[in-house]
Design a protein around this motif. Structure first.
Motif, PDB file in Angstrom:
ATOM      1  N   GLY A   1      -7.571  -5.369   2.622  1.00 25.03           N
ATOM      2  CA  GLY A   1      -7.648  -4.074   3.065  1.00 25.03           C
ATOM      3  C   GLY A   1      -7.984  -3.095   1.781  1.00 25.03           C
ATOM      4  O   GLY A   1      -8.412  -3.573   0.644  1.00 25.03           O
ATOM      5  N   ASP A   2      -8.019  -1.823   1.760  1.00 20.27           N
ATOM      6  CA  ASP A   2      -8.328  -1.318   0.723  1.00 20.27           C
ATOM      7  C   ASP A   2      -7.012  -0.389   0.843  1.00 20.27           C
ATOM      8  O   ASP A   2      -6.819   0.561   1.634  1.00 20.27           O
ATOM      9  N   PRO A   3      -6.378  -0.355  -0.520  1.00 22.43           N
ATOM     10  CA  PRO A   3      -6.402  -0.493  -1.391  1.00 22.43           C
ATOM     11  C   PRO A   3      -5.921  -1.774  -2.514  1.00 22.43           C
ATOM     12  O   PRO A   3      -6.053  -2.335  -3.111  1.00 22.43           O
ATOM     13  N   GLU A   4      -5.902  -3.037  -1.021  1.00 21.72           N
ATOM     14  CA  GLU A   4      -5.046  -3.440  -1.686  1.00 21.72           C
ATOM     15  C   GLU A   4      -5.577  -5.267  -2.295  1.00 21.72           C
ATOM     16  O   GLU A   4      -5.171  -5.813  -3.330  1.00 21.72           O
TER      17      GLU A   4
ATOM     18  N   TYR B  97      -5.410 -10.248   7.743  1.00 26.09           N
ATOM     19  CA  TYR B  97      -5.586  -8.944   6.947  1.00 26.09           C
ATOM     20  C   TYR B  97      -3.669  -8.929   8.291  1.00 26.09           C
ATOM     21  O   TYR B  97      -3.952  -9.078   9.438  1.00 26.09           O
TER      22      TYR B  97
ATOM     23  N   ASP C 154       1.300  -1.175  -0.025  1.00 24.99           N
ATOM     24  CA  ASP C 154      -0.234  -0.038   0.151  1.00 24.99           C
ATOM     25  C   ASP C 154       0.492   1.270  -0.016  1.00 24.99           C
ATOM     26  O   ASP C 154       2.483   1.398   0.224  1.00 24.99           O
TER      27      ASP C 154
ATOM     28  N   ARG D  29     -10.130  -8.287   7.545  1.00 18.47           N
ATOM     29  CA  ARG D  29     -11.072  -8.059   6.502  1.00 18.47           C
ATOM     30  C   ARG D  29     -10.159  -7.829   5.427  1.00 18.47           C
ATOM     31  O   ARG D  29      -8.797  -7.284   5.745  1.00 18.47           O
TER      32      ARG D  29
ATOM     33  N   ASN E 161      -5.550  -6.782  10.681  1.00 19.27           N
ATOM     34  CA  ASN E 161      -6.973  -6.156  10.711  1.00 19.27           C
ATOM     35  C   ASN E 161      -7.946  -7.596   9.654  1.00 19.27           C
ATOM     36  O   ASN E 161      -6.974  -8.817   9.425  1.00 19.27           O
TER      37      ASN E 161
HETATM   38  N1  GLY Z   1      -5.043  -0.222   3.573  1.00 15.05           N
HETATM   39  C1  GLY Z   1      -4.500  -0.419   4.349  1.00 15.05           C
HETATM   40  C2  GLY Z   1      -5.909  -1.106   5.348  1.00 15.05           C
HETATM   41  O1  GLY Z   1      -6.909  -1.485   4.424  1.00 15.05           O
HETATM   42  O2  GLY Z   1      -6.461  -1.037   6.325  1.00 15.05           O
END
Ligand code: GLY
Ligand code: AMP
Length: 419
Positions: A289-292, A269, A212, A287, A285
């Motif tokens: 990840g975003d943007p992963e 995560y 990221d 869940r 995490n």
């Molecule tokens: N990219 C970090 C997150 O989703 O927490």
């Protein structure tokens, strides 16, 4: 089958896009969804944290599965609530989602089970925290205990900065209840790598590694954001490191959760720092990840619904999960001013002209008549695959040129650092 996705960002658009490719899916809903998701799923105007509303919708519409993508509803126990009414849900139960929702829980778990991470102490008392910082010196990292939208972390380069962060957090101002307890930890150096893993609570299947870009400006300058772009796979995450992580981090974590009576099913995560002493956990995490997710899911070959089923049913050991070779890159296009304040409602031009080898995952957009307008800080993730990372990055940046909206900004160095 019919699937309800909870959430409305770039990650959820990518999930909808991937699930729509499954032969097994014939109907998608997304709550609340966004302007891009609306092309793939029926958007339901319910907030991801509206547990009562989502339950009522699910009871009436009977989805075959609910995919809970964001952290908040997981921490609130949405999966548990859905299951009470016999509705199948993908994601960890509340007692397992705590691995993300409480940083002190996560740190204590790692200490108890000897999982490599930065040295730390947990404080409920402001003065004790300040004393500890003065004793340890800087650089040092201060983290609010609870969910703080990724903004609860201060990487302090001076003692004064760390003390200020503690005072801000613990006086209850900045993060409310999330900051009443702080974790103070040793500063780690190295490259940060994300490894998302599917797990049914026993078997762990790592996805392609990714990286990221948290800072808003090129060369990792400026304040932290929700993520300005990503790429997969990571150049530094070698097979040897992957084996080490499986044995010393991934499996021990999942086993530890089981031993604690908190079986973790879903996507776990692992935010890793590849330090000179080896990989260490920065954060967990509960869940995707975003943007992963926007660079990892496009590389997944195996049917995603079948993987979700195997995670829920505890049969992940029987499923072969495969990824495409090559690489994927995602450039986030953000609103002017983000991560500070920004305006919404800017018309987005050029989405229809995007080259066929690029996808635009919508993060903060809204449909207004026949137009798509901005509706958030991170607006779009422009994503491309390539046979090499350089090719993927080049294709994604080429596609970015087709898109524009007033105030749009993005990083020009996603994936360029050779580490
Ligand atoms: N990219 C970090 C997150 O989703 O927490
Ligand atoms: P977290 O929310 O725990 O992932 O922290 C946010 C970001 O702060 C991470 O992605 C890292 O870039 C940075 N960070 C967190 N903990 C540390 C640490 N112990 N040493 C250095 N950087 C850190």
């Amino acid at each position: 089958m019919k699937i309800l996705i909870i959430g409305g960002g770039g990650r959820e658009h990518t999930l909808a896009w991937k699930l729509a490719q499954s032969r097994r899916v014939d109907k998608l809903w997304c709550a609340p969804g966004n302007g891009g998701i609306a092309a793939l799923a029926e958007c339901v105007p319910l907030k991801a944290t509206d547990i009562e509303g989502i339950l009522a919708f699910a009871k009436e519409n009977k989805p075959d599965m609910v995919m809970v993508a964001p952290d908040d509803p997981l921490a609130l126990g949405l999966v548990d609530e859905l299951e009470k009414f016999g509705i199948r849900a993908f994601g960890p139960h509340k007692n397992a989602a705590i691995i993300e929702a409480s940083k002190s829980f996560a740190k204590d778990l790692m200490k108890k089970y000897s999982i490599p991470t930065a040295k730390y102490e947990v404080f409920d008392d402001e003065e004790a925290a300040v004393k500890y910082i003065e004793r340890e010196g800087a650089p040092i990292v201060v983290k609010a205990d609870g969910l703080a939208l990724g903004k609860g972390v201060t990487v302090a380069m001076t003692v004064q900065e760390a003390v200020n962060a503690v005072r801000d957090a613990m006086s209850g101002g900045t993060f409310g209840k999330a900051g009443a307890r702080v974790v103070i930890e040793e500063f780690m150096t190295g490259t940060e790598v994300t490894v998302l893993c599917f797990t049914d609570g026993k078997t762990v299947v790592p996805m392609v590694s990714s990286q990221d870009h948290k800072r808003v400006f090129d060369n990792d300058q400026g304040p932290n954001t929700g993520g300005m772009g990503a790429f997969a796979p990571s150049r530094v995450y070698t097979e040897e490191i992957a084996d080490y992580c499986m044995e010393n981090i991934f499996l021990p974590t999942v086993r530890a959760m089981e031993t604690e009576g908190r079986l973790f099913k879903g996507v776990l995560y692992f935010g890793l720092m590849i330090t000179p002493e080896g990989p260490k956990v920065v954060e967990y995490n509960a869940r995707f990840g975003d943007p992963e997710a926007q660079v990892v899911l496009p590389m997944l070959k195996t049917d995603l619904v079948s993987i979700f089923d195997a995670c829920i049913d505890g049969t992940l050991d029987k499923l072969k999960v495969e990824f495409l070779s090559g690489a994927c890159a995602c450039i986030v296009l953000a609103s002017g001013g983000y991560p500070g304040s920004y305006e919404k409602g800017k018309v987005i031009e050029g989405l229809g002209r995007l080259p066929a080898d690029a996808a635009a995952f919508h993060a903060g957009t809204k449909r207004e008549g026949d137009k798509i307008v901005t509706n958030g800080g991170r607006v779009l993730g422009i994503t491309s695959r390539g046979s090499t990372l350089d090719e993927a990055i080049e294709k994604a940046y080429k596609a970015v040129k087709y898109v524009s909206f007033e105030g749009m900004h993005y990083r020009t160095d996603i994936g360029r650092k050779k580490e």
